[in-house]
Write a protein that holds these residues in place. Sequence first.
Motif, PDB file in Angstrom:
ATOM      1  N   GLU A  68       0.834  -1.204   0.000  1.00  0.00           N
ATOM      2  CA  GLU A  68       0.000   0.000   0.000  1.00  0.00           C
ATOM      3  C   GLU A  68       0.873   1.260   0.000  1.00  0.00           C
ATOM      4  O   GLU A  68       0.667   2.166  -0.812  1.00  0.00           O
ATOM      5  CB  GLU A  68      -0.919  -0.013   1.218  1.00  0.00           C
ATOM      6  CG  GLU A  68      -1.914   1.135   1.218  1.00  0.00           C
ATOM      7  CD  GLU A  68      -2.903   1.044   2.369  1.00  0.00           C
ATOM      8  OE1 GLU A  68      -3.372   2.110   2.809  1.00  0.00           O
ATOM      9  OE2 GLU A  68      -3.199  -0.079   2.822  1.00  0.00           O
ATOM     10  N   GLN A  69       1.847   1.315   0.909  1.00  0.00           N
ATOM     11  CA  GLN A  69       2.750   2.472   0.945  1.00  0.00           C
ATOM     12  C   GLN A  69       3.623   2.531  -0.304  1.00  0.00           C
ATOM     13  O   GLN A  69       3.914   3.608  -0.826  1.00  0.00           O
ATOM     14  CB  GLN A  69       3.630   2.413   2.198  1.00  0.00           C
ATOM     15  CG  GLN A  69       2.976   2.926   3.443  1.00  0.00           C
ATOM     16  CD  GLN A  69       2.568   4.390   3.318  1.00  0.00           C
ATOM     17  OE1 GLN A  69       3.369   5.247   2.945  1.00  0.00           O
ATOM     18  NE2 GLN A  69       1.310   4.681   3.614  1.00  0.00           N
ATOM     19  N   SER A  70       4.028   1.376  -0.782  1.00  0.00           N
ATOM     20  CA  SER A  70       4.844   1.328  -1.994  1.00  0.00           C
ATOM     21  C   SER A  70       4.109   1.981  -3.157  1.00  0.00           C
ATOM     22  O   SER A  70       4.680   2.795  -3.894  1.00  0.00           O
ATOM     23  CB  SER A  70       5.175  -0.131  -2.334  1.00  0.00           C
ATOM     24  OG  SER A  70       5.928  -0.205  -3.518  1.00  0.00           O
ATOM     25  N   GLN A  71       2.836   1.655  -3.308  1.00  0.00           N
ATOM     26  CA  GLN A  71       2.039   2.231  -4.393  1.00  0.00           C
ATOM     27  C   GLN A  71       1.936   3.743  -4.267  1.00  0.00           C
ATOM     28  O   GLN A  71       2.041   4.468  -5.264  1.00  0.00           O
ATOM     29  CB  GLN A  71       0.648   1.598  -4.404  1.00  0.00           C
ATOM     30  CG  GLN A  71      -0.217   2.107  -5.550  1.00  0.00           C
ATOM     31  CD  GLN A  71      -1.572   1.424  -5.586  1.00  0.00           C
ATOM     32  OE1 GLN A  71      -2.100   0.991  -4.561  1.00  0.00           O
ATOM     33  NE2 GLN A  71      -2.147   1.317  -6.766  1.00  0.00           N
ATOM     34  N   VAL A  72       1.743   4.215  -3.043  1.00  0.00           N
ATOM     35  CA  VAL A  72       1.647   5.660  -2.805  1.00  0.00           C
ATOM     36  C   VAL A  72       2.894   6.368  -3.328  1.00  0.00           C
ATOM     37  O   VAL A  72       2.812   7.403  -4.005  1.00  0.00           O
ATOM     38  CB  VAL A  72       1.460   5.951  -1.297  1.00  0.00           C
ATOM     39  CG1 VAL A  72       1.664   7.437  -1.000  1.00  0.00           C
ATOM     40  CG2 VAL A  72       0.083   5.509  -0.832  1.00  0.00           C
ATOM     41  N   TRP A  73       4.060   5.804  -3.064  1.00  0.00           N
ATOM     42  CA  TRP A  73       5.316   6.450  -3.447  1.00  0.00           C
ATOM     43  C   TRP A  73       5.611   6.316  -4.933  1.00  0.00           C
ATOM     44  O   TRP A  73       6.145   7.241  -5.553  1.00  0.00           O
ATOM     45  CB  TRP A  73       6.454   5.919  -2.588  1.00  0.00           C
ATOM     46  CG  TRP A  73       6.345   6.460  -1.200  1.00  0.00           C
ATOM     47  CD1 TRP A  73       5.736   5.871  -0.119  1.00  0.00           C
ATOM     48  CD2 TRP A  73       6.796   7.741  -0.747  1.00  0.00           C
ATOM     49  NE1 TRP A  73       5.782   6.694   0.972  1.00  0.00           N
ATOM     50  CE2 TRP A  73       6.436   7.848   0.623  1.00  0.00           C
ATOM     51  CE3 TRP A  73       7.470   8.796  -1.338  1.00  0.00           C
ATOM     52  CZ2 TRP A  73       6.729   8.971   1.390  1.00  0.00           C
ATOM     53  CZ3 TRP A  73       7.762   9.915  -0.580  1.00  0.00           C
ATOM     54  CH2 TRP A  73       7.395   9.997   0.760  1.00  0.00           C
ATOM     55  N   TYR A  74       5.241   5.183  -5.526  1.00  0.00           N
ATOM     56  CA  TYR A  74       5.398   5.061  -6.978  1.00  0.00           C
ATOM     57  C   TYR A  74       4.516   6.086  -7.686  1.00  0.00           C
ATOM     58  O   TYR A  74       4.948   6.723  -8.660  1.00  0.00           O
ATOM     59  CB  TYR A  74       5.029   3.653  -7.446  1.00  0.00           C
ATOM     60  CG  TYR A  74       6.054   2.592  -7.136  1.00  0.00           C
ATOM     61  CD1 TYR A  74       7.417   2.863  -7.170  1.00  0.00           C
ATOM     62  CD2 TYR A  74       5.660   1.290  -6.833  1.00  0.00           C
ATOM     63  CE1 TYR A  74       8.355   1.886  -6.902  1.00  0.00           C
ATOM     64  CE2 TYR A  74       6.590   0.296  -6.569  1.00  0.00           C
ATOM     65  CZ  TYR A  74       7.945   0.601  -6.601  1.00  0.00           C
ATOM     66  OH  TYR A  74       8.855  -0.374  -6.334  1.00  0.00           O
ATOM     67  N   GLU A  75       3.287   6.236  -7.208  1.00  0.00           N
ATOM     68  CA  GLU A  75       2.373   7.209  -7.814  1.00  0.00           C
ATOM     69  C   GLU A  75       2.915   8.630  -7.653  1.00  0.00           C
ATOM     70  O   GLU A  75       2.774   9.463  -8.543  1.00  0.00           O
ATOM     71  CB  GLU A  75       0.977   7.098  -7.182  1.00  0.00           C
ATOM     72  CG  GLU A  75       0.263   5.793  -7.478  1.00  0.00           C
ATOM     73  CD  GLU A  75      -0.289   5.712  -8.890  1.00  0.00           C
ATOM     74  OE1 GLU A  75      -0.238   6.725  -9.612  1.00  0.00           O
ATOM     75  OE2 GLU A  75      -0.758   4.626  -9.265  1.00  0.00           O
ATOM     76  N   ARG A  76       3.534   8.893  -6.524  1.00  0.00           N
ATOM     77  CA  ARG A  76       4.107  10.222  -6.293  1.00  0.00           C
ATOM     78  C   ARG A  76       5.243  10.492  -7.283  1.00  0.00           C
ATOM     79  O   ARG A  76       5.350  11.592  -7.834  1.00  0.00           O
ATOM     80  CB  ARG A  76       4.614  10.333  -4.857  1.00  0.00           C
ATOM     81  CG  ARG A  76       5.189  11.710  -4.538  1.00  0.00           C
ATOM     82  CD  ARG A  76       5.601  11.834  -3.085  1.00  0.00           C
ATOM     83  NE  ARG A  76       4.463  11.807  -2.189  1.00  0.00           N
ATOM     84  CZ  ARG A  76       4.501  12.184  -0.925  1.00  0.00           C
ATOM     85  NH1 ARG A  76       5.633  12.615  -0.396  1.00  0.00           N
ATOM     86  NH2 ARG A  76       3.427  12.141  -0.179  1.00  0.00           N
ATOM     87  N   ALA A  77       6.091   9.489  -7.500  1.00  0.00           N
ATOM     88  CA  ALA A  77       7.198   9.651  -8.444  1.00  0.00           C
ATOM     89  C   ALA A  77       6.681   9.934  -9.854  1.00  0.00           C
ATOM     90  O   ALA A  77       7.191  10.820 -10.549  1.00  0.00           O
ATOM     91  CB  ALA A  77       8.076   8.395  -8.451  1.00  0.00           C
ATOM     92  N   LEU A  78       5.642   9.210 -10.266  1.00  0.00           N
ATOM     93  CA  LEU A  78       5.109   9.386 -11.622  1.00  0.00           C
ATOM     94  C   LEU A  78       4.308  10.672 -11.768  1.00  0.00           C
ATOM     95  O   LEU A  78       4.195  11.215 -12.866  1.00  0.00           O
ATOM     96  CB  LEU A  78       4.246   8.181 -12.003  1.00  0.00           C
ATOM     97  CG  LEU A  78       5.021   6.878 -12.203  1.00  0.00           C
ATOM     98  CD1 LEU A  78       4.073   5.714 -12.440  1.00  0.00           C
ATOM     99  CD2 LEU A  78       6.013   7.000 -13.355  1.00  0.00           C
ATOM    100  N   LYS A  79       3.761  11.167 -10.670  1.00  0.00           N
ATOM    101  CA  LYS A  79       3.067  12.461 -10.721  1.00  0.00           C
ATOM    102  C   LYS A  79       4.061  13.575 -11.009  1.00  0.00           C
ATOM    103  O   LYS A  79       3.776  14.511 -11.756  1.00  0.00           O
ATOM    104  CB  LYS A  79       2.347  12.722  -9.400  1.00  0.00           C
ATOM    105  CG  LYS A  79       1.543  14.011  -9.392  1.00  0.00           C
ATOM    106  CD  LYS A  79       0.807  14.205  -8.071  1.00  0.00           C
ATOM    107  CE  LYS A  79       0.014  15.504  -8.078  1.00  0.00           C
ATOM    108  NZ  LYS A  79      -0.703  15.729  -6.800  1.00  0.00           N
ATOM    109  N   THR A  80       5.252  13.459 -10.409  1.00  0.00           N
ATOM    110  CA  THR A  80       6.292  14.456 -10.642  1.00  0.00           C
ATOM    111  C   THR A  80       6.891  14.314 -12.028  1.00  0.00           C
ATOM    112  O   THR A  80       7.133  15.299 -12.723  1.00  0.00           O
ATOM    113  CB  THR A  80       7.409  14.318  -9.587  1.00  0.00           C
ATOM    114  OG1 THR A  80       6.830  14.435  -8.288  1.00  0.00           O
ATOM    115  CG2 THR A  80       8.472  15.393  -9.765  1.00  0.00           C
ATOM    116  N   ASP A  81       7.142  13.070 -12.445  1.00  0.00           N
ATOM    117  CA  ASP A  81       7.742  12.822 -13.755  1.00  0.00           C
ATOM    118  C   ASP A  81       7.065  11.612 -14.397  1.00  0.00           C
ATOM    119  O   ASP A  81       7.437  10.472 -14.123  1.00  0.00           O
ATOM    120  CB  ASP A  81       9.248  12.576 -13.617  1.00  0.00           C
ATOM    121  CG  ASP A  81       9.920  12.360 -14.972  1.00  0.00           C
ATOM    122  OD1 ASP A  81       9.221  12.401 -16.002  1.00  0.00           O
ATOM    123  OD2 ASP A  81      11.147  12.146 -14.996  1.00  0.00           O
TER     124      ASP A  81
END
Length: 204
Positions: free
Chosen positions: A133-146
């Motif tokens: 769950e936390q992993s997904q949150v951070w992957y989504e954050r990375a892709l939102k930025t780039d």
Amino acid sequence: MANLIIRIVTLATCSIALIAAFSVTPAVAAPGTEPGGSEADYGGMGQRSAYPPSSYPKRSGNKATHAPKAKKAKQSLFDDPAFAHGYRAAYSAVYDRTDYASAIEQLKTLGHDDHPNVANLIGYSYRKLGDYEQSQVWYERALKTDPNHVLTWQYYGLWQIERGNREQALYHLGRIASICGTGCEEYRSLAAALEKPPGTSLVY
């Protein structure tokens, strides 16, 4: 009369030159190379690079990986000795010592959670700890930025495979192909993982 002929010849010459200029097509960099034709520089750290290429080969229909201002901001972070030292320490904790919990804390203390390299590495660490769950949150954050952060698409694709979402992982594979082609390491790695039978434990 002579002046008229000279004008006609000059006009014809200029027209031919203009047509020739517009008919020349620019060279396109091959997948895995920088626009200058040199191999993409992954900072000497293989596919898990601390410093991914500043840009990926442009392919038809795609925008550049970063807006110029955003790219300058990201590059300047690694020019900051404190940030670079902290990131390298966290990177080493992840890949050399597999100390994922420590790496997450180190990465968060850098104060740049929205940097795609930082967010992706935090997401990877959470995935290795089994916190999907936390992993997904951070992957989504990375892709939102780039949205073209190819390493995040690869790691997130592995996340999808581990969650049994093979169709979604195929979508991620397609995104990687559109960014850096089918010959780049990120594409080959995710494609190899998809070829394994469902339920196979991944070491990535």
